[in-house]
Scaffold this motif. Structure first.
Motif, mmCIF file in Angstrom:
data_model
loop_
_atom_site.group_PDB
_atom_site.id
_atom_site.type_symbol
_atom_site.label_atom_id
_atom_site.label_comp_id
_atom_site.label_asym_id
_atom_site.label_seq_id
_atom_site.Cartn_x
_atom_site.Cartn_y
_atom_site.Cartn_z
ATOM 1 N N GLY A 1 -7.450 -0.665 -8.227
ATOM 2 C CA GLY A 1 -6.961 -1.000 -6.911
ATOM 3 C C GLY A 1 -6.817 0.263 -6.073
ATOM 4 N N GLN A 2 -6.375 0.075 -4.843
ATOM 5 C CA GLN A 2 -6.229 1.214 -3.921
ATOM 6 C C GLN A 2 -4.947 1.996 -4.177
ATOM 7 O OE1 GLN A 2 -8.302 2.517 -1.794
ATOM 8 N NE2 GLN A 2 -9.123 1.069 -0.337
ATOM 9 N N GLY A 3 -4.088 1.425 -4.991
ATOM 10 C CA GLY A 3 -2.868 2.133 -5.325
ATOM 11 C C GLY A 3 -1.724 1.844 -4.358
ATOM 12 N N THR A 4 -0.519 2.110 -4.839
ATOM 13 C CA THR A 4 0.689 2.053 -4.010
ATOM 14 C C THR A 4 1.265 3.460 -3.955
ATOM 15 O OG1 THR A 4 1.259 -0.233 -4.550
ATOM 16 C CG2 THR A 4 3.053 1.209 -3.816
ATOM 17 N N ARG A 5 1.399 3.981 -2.735
ATOM 18 C CA ARG A 5 2.032 5.292 -2.586
ATOM 19 C C ARG A 5 3.528 5.094 -2.443
ATOM 20 N NH1 ARG A 5 0.353 10.235 -1.475
ATOM 21 N NH2 ARG A 5 -1.732 9.537 -0.847
ATOM 22 N N LEU B 1 -1.367 3.521 -9.629
ATOM 23 C CA LEU B 1 -2.670 2.866 -9.661
ATOM 24 C C LEU B 1 -2.709 1.804 -10.740
ATOM 25 C CD1 LEU B 1 -4.957 6.016 -9.332
ATOM 26 C CD2 LEU B 1 -4.711 4.223 -7.627
ATOM 27 N N GLY C 1 -2.302 15.432 -6.104
ATOM 28 C CA GLY C 1 -3.314 16.362 -6.584
ATOM 29 C C GLY C 1 -3.443 16.454 -8.088
ATOM 30 N N TYR D 1 -1.231 3.325 -14.040
ATOM 31 C CA TYR D 1 -1.226 4.779 -14.115
ATOM 32 C C TYR D 1 -0.394 5.326 -12.962
ATOM 33 C CZ TYR D 1 -5.210 4.312 -17.280
ATOM 34 O OH TYR D 1 -6.025 3.970 -18.332
ATOM 35 N N SER E 1 0.834 -1.202 0.000
ATOM 36 C CA SER E 1 0.000 0.000 0.000
ATOM 37 C C SER E 1 0.865 1.248 0.000
ATOM 38 C CB SER E 1 -0.908 0.013 1.231
ATOM 39 O OG SER E 1 -1.767 -1.077 1.228
ATOM 40 N N VAL F 1 1.512 8.155 -6.439
ATOM 41 C CA VAL F 1 0.662 6.979 -6.240
ATOM 42 C C VAL F 1 0.582 6.241 -7.569
ATOM 43 C CG1 VAL F 1 -1.653 6.143 -5.714
ATOM 44 C CG2 VAL F 1 -0.671 8.018 -4.375
ATOM 45 N N GLN G 1 -0.121 8.778 -10.500
ATOM 46 C CA GLN G 1 -0.844 9.977 -10.078
ATOM 47 C C GLN G 1 0.017 10.735 -9.074
ATOM 48 O OE1 GLN G 1 -4.606 9.380 -7.998
ATOM 49 N NE2 GLN G 1 -5.420 11.306 -8.826
#
Lengths: 116, 115
Positions: free
Chosen positions: B107-111, B91, B40, B35, B9, B89, B37
């Motif tokens: 998915g919730q994404g990886t930061r 995604l 913002g 993707y 995560s 992030v 991100q």
């Protein structure tokens, strides 16, 4: 290449009021799909509404509806009776569907704030 | 699984290290997207896998980025020699080619934070 433009970086609306988010796209294709996704602070992308390009009728999902103008390549989202939970980033997306490819392109998003 | 799963995560790494980000798509989905991100910002396309076809790598920002999808299922995005500008992030999404269900599930994404 397809491009998706959202010209409103930020918008705000009073609770219970109606707001419209704009989206235009550029493509030479005739068959495609358009989407609006919502991304709340939780970061989870959620599909709001989908429109098939071959359908003339505008899609509607409860308080959410679109105004799809194929000739103008415009796909705006109207949110009626805005609720605090609608506060989020909203992304317009284009999916081309040809030659077996389902490439998905997003706009830069509109940050919507619903004010109590 | 029930949805798209991404791991980890959160990832903090030192500049210059390599990282691997994992995406487990919805079972049966033939399309898989990555993707990026930034804070913002919108979603920057990186790479797209469709079944057994050659992936569309046109969005990868440099040769430090690569991705593979094994067995048409799990995908790994690898960033070599990470830089601070890679912080974002990441995604992952998957979709079916069923014309009635083209929705992409995320998915919730990886930061990723590069320090």
């Amino acid at each position: 290449a397809q491009t998706v433009t959202q010209s409103q970086p930020e918008m705000s609306v009073q609770e219970a009021e109606t707001v419209t988010l704009s989206c235009t796209y550029d493509t030479s294709e005739s068959n495609y799909y358009l989407f609006w996704y919502k991304q709340p602070p939780s970061r989870q992308m959620i599909l709001v509404i989908r429109q098939e390009a071959y359908k003339q009728q505008n899609a509607t999902e409860n308080r959410f509806s679109v105004n799809f103008q194929k000739a103008a390549k415009s796909f705006s989202l109207k949110i009626s009776d805005s609720q605090l939970g609608d506060t989020a980033m909203y992304f317009c997306a284009f999916m081309k569907t040809w030659a077996g490819s389902y490439q998905l392109t997003f706009g830069k998003g509109t940050k919507l704030s619903v004010i109590p | 699984g029930a949805g798209v799963s991404q791991s980890p995560s959160n990832k903090v790494t030192e500049k210059g290290k390599d990282v691997e980000l994992r995406c487990d798509p919805i079972s049966g989905h033939t399309a898989l997207y990555w993707y990026r991100q930034s804070l913002g910002q919108g979603l920057e396309f990186l790479i797209y896998f469709q079944g057994n076809s050659a992936p569309d790598k046109s969005g990868l920002p440099s040769d430090r980025f690569s991705a593979e999808r094994t067995g048409g299922s799990v995908s790994t995005l690898t960033i070599q020699r990470t830089q601070q500008e890679d912080s974002a992030v990441y995604l992952c999404a998957s979709s079916s080619r069923d014309s009635l269900n083209t929705e992409a599930f995320f998915g919730q994404g990886t930061r990723l934070t590069v320090v």
